[in-house]
Design a protein around this motif. Structure first.
Motif, PDB file in Angstrom:
ATOM      1  N   GLY A 370       0.791  -1.199   0.000  1.00 18.53           N
ATOM      2  CA  GLY A 370       0.000   0.000   0.000  1.00 18.53           C
ATOM      3  C   GLY A 370       0.822   1.245   0.000  1.00 18.53           C
ATOM      4  O   GLY A 370       1.920   1.276   0.411  1.00 18.53           O
ATOM      5  N   THR A 371       0.207   2.282  -0.467  1.00 19.20           N
ATOM      6  CA  THR A 371       0.797   3.594  -0.292  1.00 19.20           C
ATOM      7  C   THR A 371      -0.096   4.300   0.697  1.00 19.20           C
ATOM      8  O   THR A 371      -0.878   5.143   0.355  1.00 19.20           O
ATOM      9  N   ALA A 373      -1.687   6.685   3.253  1.00 17.19           N
ATOM     10  CA  ALA A 373      -1.582   8.072   2.958  1.00 17.19           C
ATOM     11  C   ALA A 373      -2.312   8.953   3.905  1.00 17.19           C
ATOM     12  O   ALA A 373      -3.026   8.549   4.774  1.00 17.19           O
ATOM     13  N   THR A 376      -6.339   8.934   4.906  1.00 19.32           N
ATOM     14  CA  THR A 376      -6.740   7.690   4.271  1.00 19.32           C
ATOM     15  C   THR A 376      -8.239   7.516   4.373  1.00 19.32           C
ATOM     16  O   THR A 376      -8.881   7.996   5.286  1.00 19.32           O
ATOM     17  N   VAL A 443       0.002  -0.583  -6.949  1.00 17.93           N
ATOM     18  CA  VAL A 443      -0.281   0.707  -6.334  1.00 17.93           C
ATOM     19  C   VAL A 443       0.571   1.797  -6.960  1.00 17.93           C
ATOM     20  O   VAL A 443       0.093   2.888  -7.262  1.00 17.93           O
ATOM     21  N   ASN A 447      -0.899   5.002  -8.933  1.00 18.31           N
ATOM     22  CA  ASN A 447      -0.491   6.348  -8.535  1.00 18.31           C
ATOM     23  C   ASN A 447       0.089   7.114  -9.714  1.00 18.31           C
ATOM     24  O   ASN A 447      -0.162   8.308  -9.883  1.00 18.31           O
ATOM     25  N   THR A 530       8.694   4.522  -4.094  1.00 19.89           N
ATOM     26  CA  THR A 530       7.479   3.998  -3.456  1.00 19.89           C
ATOM     27  C   THR A 530       7.786   2.762  -2.630  1.00 19.89           C
ATOM     28  O   THR A 530       7.332   2.624  -1.490  1.00 19.89           O
ATOM     29  N   GLU A 814      -0.984   5.354   9.886  1.00 22.61           N
ATOM     30  CA  GLU A 814      -0.780   4.599   8.661  1.00 22.61           C
ATOM     31  C   GLU A 814      -0.418   3.158   8.975  1.00 22.61           C
ATOM     32  O   GLU A 814       0.443   2.893   9.809  1.00 22.61           O
ATOM     33  N   SER A1079       2.111   9.083   1.936  1.00 27.61           N
ATOM     34  CA  SER A1079       1.707   9.755   0.694  1.00 27.61           C
ATOM     35  C   SER A1079       2.327  11.136   0.585  1.00 27.61           C
ATOM     36  O   SER A1079       2.628  11.604  -0.515  1.00 27.61           O
ATOM     37  N   LEU A1161      -5.119  10.574  -3.577  1.00 28.06           N
ATOM     38  CA  LEU A1161      -4.147   9.481  -3.679  1.00 28.06           C
ATOM     39  C   LEU A1161      -4.218   8.590  -2.447  1.00 28.06           C
ATOM     40  O   LEU A1161      -4.055   7.369  -2.535  1.00 28.06           O
ATOM     41  N   GLY A1165      -4.683   4.571  -2.331  1.00 28.53           N
ATOM     42  CA  GLY A1165      -3.748   3.650  -1.689  1.00 28.53           C
ATOM     43  C   GLY A1165      -4.397   2.812  -0.621  1.00 28.53           C
ATOM     44  O   GLY A1165      -4.178   1.602  -0.537  1.00 28.53           O
ATOM     45  N   SER A1169      -4.896  -1.247  -0.943  1.00 30.96           N
ATOM     46  CA  SER A1169      -4.175  -2.093   0.000  1.00 30.96           C
ATOM     47  C   SER A1169      -5.130  -3.000   0.768  1.00 30.96           C
ATOM     48  O   SER A1169      -4.728  -4.058   1.241  1.00 30.96           O
TER      49      SER A1169
END
Length: 1554
Positions: A370-371, A373, A376, A443, A447, A530, A814, A1079, A1161, A1165, A1169
């Motif tokens: 995952g990103t 962020a 979220t 991901v 992105n 990333t 996160e 992020s 974004l 993410g 995820s």
């Protein structure tokens, strides 16, 4: 209080009396209602004024008709017929005016528009009849006999046909009358306000007064720009599931937004027409000066007015072109963003590896690095709707019901897993899927699609319209104009242009290749960044920062090489832009003077020069747009490739156009509609990984789940799925959820998971959102306090919540960084239990819990009232613990086959290893009273310091005011080692270039002036042409030097800034990383660096160029007309003031724009995820609504940002037009300057007026893009760990042993946080095994972090004789290895994971895998063996958690550190493998290797050399097990005495004693 009541009563009485004395209520209410239906009092007043004007015109028209008819007695006279026609016209218009006041909503709007159009046409006719003749010398107004009446009529027509329509407000008419929204000012503003953006004035002045504009004060989003309306309009043409057409996405874009494109085409044509006002005016004014008044038919004031209003017409057209283009971009970006997001909800989340079809692992199902962020995704029932009204999405799955899958058909053939099919090479044809290039990082790819690729598409409408319509139309008109004044010599210029056009085409092909290469390099760097941020904790714990920075530097250097190549090729396009129009002009003038033997007069030279300049600008724009158009084309292909070639779950794949023969039918028999089961089916992680008899080779792991008979689970009961690590237990759950590719093996095959009552899912890798604990549990469901409290109690979360000062309002951060693995597992379980779903799929949720907590979950939760009557399918290794309540047991074999189903006894008969594991676990359960940590699944003491508000993630910083010098210096100061010298050379070369350019223009005028003073035969054409050509050559050489010099300087600055950013992020503290969303860091390293490479570099270059251009032009004007020094200063001052006011607002909005991109974004993410959980809960619609809301917020800011730009342009261009017009007026009427010098001044002035607006725009863009420099600079001044020094380099022999001495060690997570360790002192001899145990909050994990100096420490720690605080951090961490409970792996081969820097040979790596237990785990399995060449997905997504822990242990063995720390490192591994691993560690590790083991169970640490018991950050006991057991009141002894297995524990302890 009494006084207040009296006042209220008085007010009420007053209102009653005033009401009774007013006009009768029915009449008043009708008038108010009528006014409201029209749009308000203001609109009514304007329409009344128009009606009165029309009535007056009617009267003025009727009177002469009556008078004429009475006088002549007949109606045959032409003037009488005309008068009668006017009367009928005004009667008709008056009827329209009445309808505009009394008609329905649609009728009154149409009537008013129709009446205004007729009156405007009539006004135009009168202007032509009566005003145009005044501009001529020989004509007179046709209605002059009417005298004053003519001017009264003209005034009434001006008022009713021009002023009223321009000033009348507009009524807001919602797109959806049932769901009106608050209209923005642009929807109700009058036409004049819209033309010049007057409706933005309140916002502008508000920005002037406030330090910074916030989102809440921005104008609301118009309903026609809201995503819910755009989706209904565009998705039928763009969504792969709603259209079968595979035409190019660009064509779809054009057809979908055809109205917007038509508007763009219309205003572009009017802009081109308006642009010719300047050359036409210059030509006629200079002709007037050359020939005198006697030869001119039109008065010069007309051409001066024509210059003014023509330029204003062009400028307004340009601004509306920008308006329509921006709206087109905003809508397309919003649609594409949502389309990519919704498509991502459909893709199969297979492991992203090369040559990997899938894996039979637990982890594969929850794939996706995952990103995580900022902000979220959070499902909030109150805020889930997009702005304005109900979302145009499925209302059946609201946020409140998102905890269960929405009712569907009884048969479940839809699968809900997401897969990314391998990406095709750019430009490859979609019909050749066999040659796809694997997309390894989903991901990161998504992105890139919604950031880099959407940025590349930005402006696509402008490119298409300009290149396809505006530029060709402008070039045609230019050639026509040139032909009229230069004759057929213009055709020679046309031929020259056609001959030279292949040159830019050839260069364009090279640009396309260079741009593809640059994007490829950028993608590579972005993906590395990333992934680096995804495993940043591992990098820091292992001391890999310098090596990772070096890898990123290499990626960056490759990217910069491609970027430099692209820019230098683009420079050649710029040279073509300058050279080709000059060649056209030279060939035209040569033909005109040498071949045609004609004289170049000032009127011809300067008017043609203006047109040549327009031609040059058009060609420059076309050539400069070509690279951007190429970028857009490539990006559209990438988006189309994602939409059409990404592998979807079977349900959507079949809808996309694949037949049922490829995606087998799932006809569930009627008697199986309510059954949870599978019959005669195979399942793979990808449709490309169909079962094969031939092994796929060492690199290709093709896992196949085989259900050879019928497998059915019992409804309303507890069902267990058991089996060894990597057998495919999770895959079975994923098959039920539809996440795997279904392959029927018999005609009667089926798979069914009834979803009417909803499904809940708890993944083994717990997925939590960046929200509060409470919201994570509710997951959008309505809050029921009684049920919620029961869930908290049954899931053993009550004590955990008491440890947080904010309780369940604590943000988890996160990836849940504030929580331990056990806490995340229980929150995930609580989410499933709290839901109303009738079926719960639980994936090894007990793995992260100790025996005591696991037993609590079994006794209180599984046996509790909330789960009674619900179907539970549980994957577990804790067979003995759960088996007493299990009603049905499924045993999965090593090769993904079902060994048995039914009772536990039948499973034990099929698997002897399982019998042994069961006995070991039963022993463990008997010892549960001997556990030190009663429910130590919680490690919250080792998390960040508690916050009373529960807030963890800090708000993103935003600067106020202009971009600071310190930020600009990042770029400007790094262009060279001697930046001052660099800028002196660069600015000097640019100034010289502008002087040459102006002198070149003047020289043409000087050439033309020679014909005024000399006979034509005495003018040496060859001389002047040669000098002019040499000036052109000098200009080109200077241009090449200037651009090349700047490109190399900007590349150096980009390299340095990126390196500083990477070093800063890698060198920061774990605390800062925990509280900063990933992020935000990714945005700095990708979006802001991309802005630095392109937009900042370009805007800086343009700022220097435009500034010098303006200064040199002003000096030239003042040189010829000194009196205009004051108007020039005044105009520049006014422009600067407007620009200053504008920048105050624009910078605030730009910062809001930057900060509203991250949440979009972040939502992507977070959703991807946890896509398996999202689909399992049926929460897709809720997440779509959240995407609607966030995209609409971004669109709202973007629209305001664009409108502000148009506001400043309209004002600056107005002042510039007034300046040029006033100069023309002075030169014609008040100056005795020659025609040549007048033409030179006017040419300079008109170009100057055009460029002033561009100068403001460039300065604005420079400041706005500088916001990225501010954002980068913020991350260059973050918390930093101590940097390496020469004094901190340890001796080469160090460490020779694992000896550890700790004296008075204290630790805390932040300077203002509480201490988590208090004056701890102990010694560990080299080679000793130390067991560390303690209750929740005792400081076990804090001690391991303190030894690595990952948190703030005091005291002395000596490792092999050296104080650790004197050693460089990278050296210290490189020589200590820690294995966390949740290991992190990199994408790439297993070899690269074990040895990322290629320091060992394969024999060493294989020995480490053997010692870690991998080979013993794979004995007897051939289908999916893991080897050194096996591809590992990002984060290890194609492996189970147990397999990842084994590989992490092998990596630790490879490092051969003298100090090894295990932190619950085998919690997800089955008991047999765990035993093998523990035995290997005792045998394989060297005698000088010290081992610290953090454990829950006594048996795990009783054979240690020493045991350390921690409590509240203090060492309670520390010594050999035998010695501690001899203490009368010792804690260890007391626990052993209470244990049911105390005799065995005593034996182990005595055996370890000397």
């Amino acid at each position: 209080m009494r006084g207040a009541s009296a006042r209220r009563q008085h007010n009420d009485d007053t209102e009653d009396s005033s009401t009774s004395s007013a006009t009768p209520p029915p009449r008043a209410s009708y008038v108010r209602g009528r006014a409201d239906s029209i749009g308000g009092i203001a609109i009514v007043l304007f329409r009344l004024i128009q009606l009165l004007c029309v009535v007056a015109l009617l009267v003025l028209s009727v009177l002469p008709v009556v008078h004429t008819a009475q006088a002549k007695g007949r109606v045959s006279d032409a003037s009488l017929i005309l008068g009668i026609s006017q009367c009928f016209l005004y009667v008709y218009v008056s009827v329209l005016n009445v309808l505009s006041l009394l008609g329905s909503t649609q009728t009154n709007i149409r009537a008013f528009n129709h009446a205004s159009t007729i009156l405007a046409i009539a006004w135009g006719v009168y202007m032509y009849r009566d005003v145009w003749p005044l501009a001529t010398i020989y004509l007179a107004p046709e209605d002059a006999p009417e005298g004053v009446v003519m001017w009264i009529k003209l005034g009434l027509l001006s008022l009713s046909g021009v002023i009223v329509p321009l000033l009348s407000p507009r009524k807001y008419v919602p797109i959806d009358p049932k769901a009106p929204t608050e209209p923005p000012p642009e929807q109700t503003a009058c036409i004049l306000s819209g033309l010049f953006y007057v409706y933005l004035e309140p916002l502008i002045w508000l920005a002037w007064k406030l330090p910074r504009l916030t989102y809440d004060v921005l104008p609301p989003l118009a309903d026609y720009d809201q995503l819910k309306n755009l989706v209904g309009r565009a998705f039928p043409h763009m969504d792969p599931l709603q259209t079968k057409s595979r035409r190019h996405l660009g064509l779809t874009f054009i057809t979908t937004f055809g109205v917007e494109f038509c508007n763009l085409v219309a205003v572009s044509i009017t802009a081109v027409i308006g642009a010719f006002a300047a050359p036409i005016s210059i030509n006629n004014l200079l002709l007037y000066l050359e020939l005198g008044k006697a030869e001119s038919r039109i008065k010069p004031w007309f051409w001066i007015a024509f210059l003014l209003f023509g330029r204003m017409f062009k400028d307004v057209s340009d601004q509306w072109f920008s308006y329509y283009a921006t709206r087109l971009d905003v809508r397309f970006q919003a649609i594409t963003t949502e389309l990519v997001f919704e498509h991502a909800l459909r893709i199969r989340m297979k492991a992203d590896t090369e040559d990997t079809s899938g894996a039979g692992s637990s982890g594969a199902a929850t794939a996706a690095v995952g990103t995580p962020a900022d902000n979220t995704s959070q499902l909030d029932p109150e805020n889930a709707e997009p702005e304005g009204s109900d979302a145009d999405v499925d209302r059946s799955a609201t946020a409140s019901s998102s905890t269960a899958i929405a009712p569907a058909s009884n048969s479940t053939k839809g699968k809900a897993k997401s897969t990314l099919e391998e990406e095709q090479p750019q430009g490859a044809e979609t019909e050749k899927p066999a040659k796809k290039e694997t997309s390894r990082h989903l991901v990161g790819r998504i992105n890139n699609l919604v950031t880099t690729d959407l940025n590349n598409i930005d402006g696509l409408g402008v490119y298409l319209v300009f290149i396809g319509v505006q530029a060709p139309f402008g070039m045609i008109l230019s050639m026509v104009f040139l032909y009229r004044i230069l004759g057929w010599s213009a055709l020679v210029g046309l031929v020259t242009m056609l001959i030279t056009l292949p040159l830019p085409g050839w260069i364009t092909r090279h640009i396309q290749g260079a741009q593809r290469e640059k994007m490829k390099r950028t993608d590579s760097r972005v993906q590395t960044v990333t992934e680096m941020l995804g495993v940043i904790h591992m990098i820091k714990l292992f001391g890999w920062e310098p090596r990772i920075a070096e890898q990123l530097d290499k990626k960056r250097e490759e990217e910069l090489k491609a970027l430099r190549k692209s820019k230098l090729i683009s420079m050649s396009i710029g040279l073509c832009n300058s050279l080709i129009p000059i060649l056209i002009m030279l060939s035209t003038y040569f033909t005109y003077t040498v071949i045609m033997k004609r004289q170049l007069t000032a009127s011809r030279v300067f008017s043609s020069m203006a047109v040549f300049d327009m031609l040059r600008n058009d060609m420059f724009a076309v050539f400069s747009m070509v690279p951007s158009l190429v970028d857009a084309k490539v990006s559209l292909e990438r988006i189309a490739d994602f939409l059409w070639n990404s592998e979807l779950v079977d349900e959507f794949e079949s809808k996309r156009g694949f037949g049922e023969e490829e995606f087998g039918t799932n006809a569930v028999p009627e008697d199986r509609k309510d059954v949870i089961g599978i019959r005669h089916a195979w399942f793979t992680w990808s449709k490309d990984s169909a079962p094969s008899v031939t092994p796929g080779g060492p690199r290709k792991r093709t896992f196949v789940l085989c259900i050879e008979d019928e497998l059915t689970f019992r409804r309303g009961k507890m069902n267990l799925i058991i089996g060894p690590t990597g057998a495919g237990k999770t895959s079975l759950l994923m098959a039920l959820l539809g996440e795997m590719h279904y392959i029927p093996s018999c005609p009667d095959s089926y798979i069914n998971l009834p979803r009417e009552g909803g499904v809940a899912y708890a993944a083994q890798e717990s997925w939590v959102q960046n929200d509060t604990i409470k919201n994570n549990i509710l997951f959008g469901a309505p809050y029921d306090e009684v049920r919620y409290n029961k869930v908290i109690y049954q899931c053993a979360l009550r004590r955990d919540l008491s440890l947080f000062e904010a309780g369940d309002q604590t943000e988890v951060g996160e990836r849940g960084i504030t929580l331990s693995g056990g806490q995340k597992a229980r929150i995930t379980l609580a989410r499933a239990v709290y839901s109303e779903a009738s079926i719960l799929l639980l994936d090894d949720i007990l793995a992260a819990l100790d025996v005591h907590t696991s037993r609590w979950i079994v006794e209180k939760c599984f046996k509790g009232d909330l789960l009674q009557g619900r179907t539970i399918i549980l994957v577990t290794h804790n067979v003995a613990l759960v088996s007493p309540i299990a009603d049905f047991v499924v045993s999965v074999g090593p090769n993904g086959r079902i060994l048995s189903q039914g009772s536990l006894l039948s499973a034990l008969e099929q698997d002897s290893k399982l019998m042994q594991d069961l006995k070991e676990e039963q022993e463990e359960i008997r010892k549960v009273e001997g556990e030190i940590d009663a429910d130590d699944e919680d490690k919250s003491e080792d998390g960040p310091a508690k916050l009373a508000t529960g807030k963890l993630v800090v708000a993103e910083e935003m600067e106020d005011g202009h971009v600071g010098w310190s930020a600009l210096k990042l770029f400007i100061g790094n262009m060279s080692k001697k930046p001052y010298m660099f800028w002196v050379i660069y600015v000097g070369s640019h100034a010289f270039r502008q002087c040459v350019s102006n002198f070149r223009t003047w020289y043409l005028g000087y050439w033309a002036s020679q014909y005024e003073t000399h006979p034509a035969e005495e003018v040496s054409v060859s001389h002047y042409l040669t000098v002019y050509a040499l000036l052109v050559l000098l200009f080109m050489i200077t241009t090449v030097f200037t651009i090349t010099y700047y490109v190399y300087g900007s590349m150096r600055a980009a390299r340095i800034v990126h390196k500083q950013l990477v070093v800063s992020v890698l060198g920061t503290t774990l605390r800062w990383l925990d509280k900063t969303p990933t992020s935000r860091i990714i945005a700095r390293c990708t979006q802001d660096i991309n802005t630095l490479d392109n937009r900042i570099a370009r805007s800086t270059e343009l700022l220097v160029e435009i500034t010098l251009f303006v200064l040199v032009r002003v000096l030239a004007i003042i040189l010829f007309s000194p009196v205009f020094i004051f108007p020039a200063i005044f105009m520049m001052s006014v422009s600067a003031l407007c620009g200053h006011i504008f920048m105050k607002a624009q910078l605030s909005v730009k910062r809001e724009l930057s900060n509203h991109k991250a949440p979009v974004l972040a939502h992507f993410g977070a959703t991807i995820s946890g896509i398996t959980s999202v689909r399992a809960y049926g929460a897709q619609e809720a997440f779509k609504r959240e995407a609607y809301r966030r995209i609409d917020k971004l669109t709202r800011v973007t629209v305001t940002y664009s409108n502000l730009t148009c506001w400043i342009e309209s004002r600056i261009t107005l002042w510039a037009c007034l300046f040029a017009t006033s100069l023309a007026l002075y030169l014609v009427y008040f100056s005795d300057m020659s025609a040549a010098n007048t033409g030179f001044s006017l040419t300079i002035a008109t170009a100057f007026s055009a460029v002033v607006n561009q100068a403001i725009w460039v300065f604005s863009d420079f400041e706005i893009s500088g916001n990225s420099l501010e954002r980068i600079q913020q991350y260059l001044h973050i918390e930093q760990e101590p940097k390496p020094t020469l004094d901190g380099v340890p001796p080469a022999y160090w460490p020779a042993s694992g000896q550890l001495e700790v004296n008075n060690l204290s630790a805390q997570y932040s300077p203002d946080g509480p201490k988590v360790l208090h004056d701890i002192s102990f010694e560990v001899a080299a080679g000793e095994r130390i067991g560390i145990v303690g209750r929740t909050g005792s400081g076990k994990s804090s001690l391991t972090l303190a030894l690595l100096r990952c948190i703030l420490t005091e005291g002395n720690v000596r490792y092999d004789g050296l104080q650790t605080d004197k050693i460089n951090l990278d050296a210290l961490r490189l020589n200590i290895t820690i294995i966390p409970q949740v290991p992190e792996l990199l994408s790439g081969t297993l070899r690269q994971n074990l040895d990322p820097f290629s320091e060992h040979d394969d024999s060493v790596l294989n020995d480490a895998l053997r010692s870690a237990g991998l080979f013993s785990l794979q004995e007897g399995s051939h289908q999916s063996n893991i080897t050194l060449d096996t591809e590992i997905a990002g984060g290890g997504a194609n492996l189970s958690v147990g397999q990842r822990q084994i590989l992490a242990l092998a990596r630790a063995i490879v490092r051969r550190s003298k100090l090894l720390i295990l932190d619950e490192a085998t919690s997800a591994i089955d008991y047999e493998t765990d035993t093998i691993i523990q035995t290997s560690l005792r045998i394989e590790l060297g005698r000088d290797v010290t081992l610290l083991t953090v454990a829950h169970r006594l048996q795990t640490i009783m054979d240690s050399d020493k045991i350390m018991v921690l409590d509240a950050g203090h060492i309670v006991e520390y010594g050999k097990p035998g010695e501690l057991l001899q203490k009368e009141n010792g804690m260890l002894r007391r626990l052993v005495e209470e244990s049911a297995d105390k005799e065995n524990l005593y034996k182990i302890a005595m055996r370890m004693s000397p």
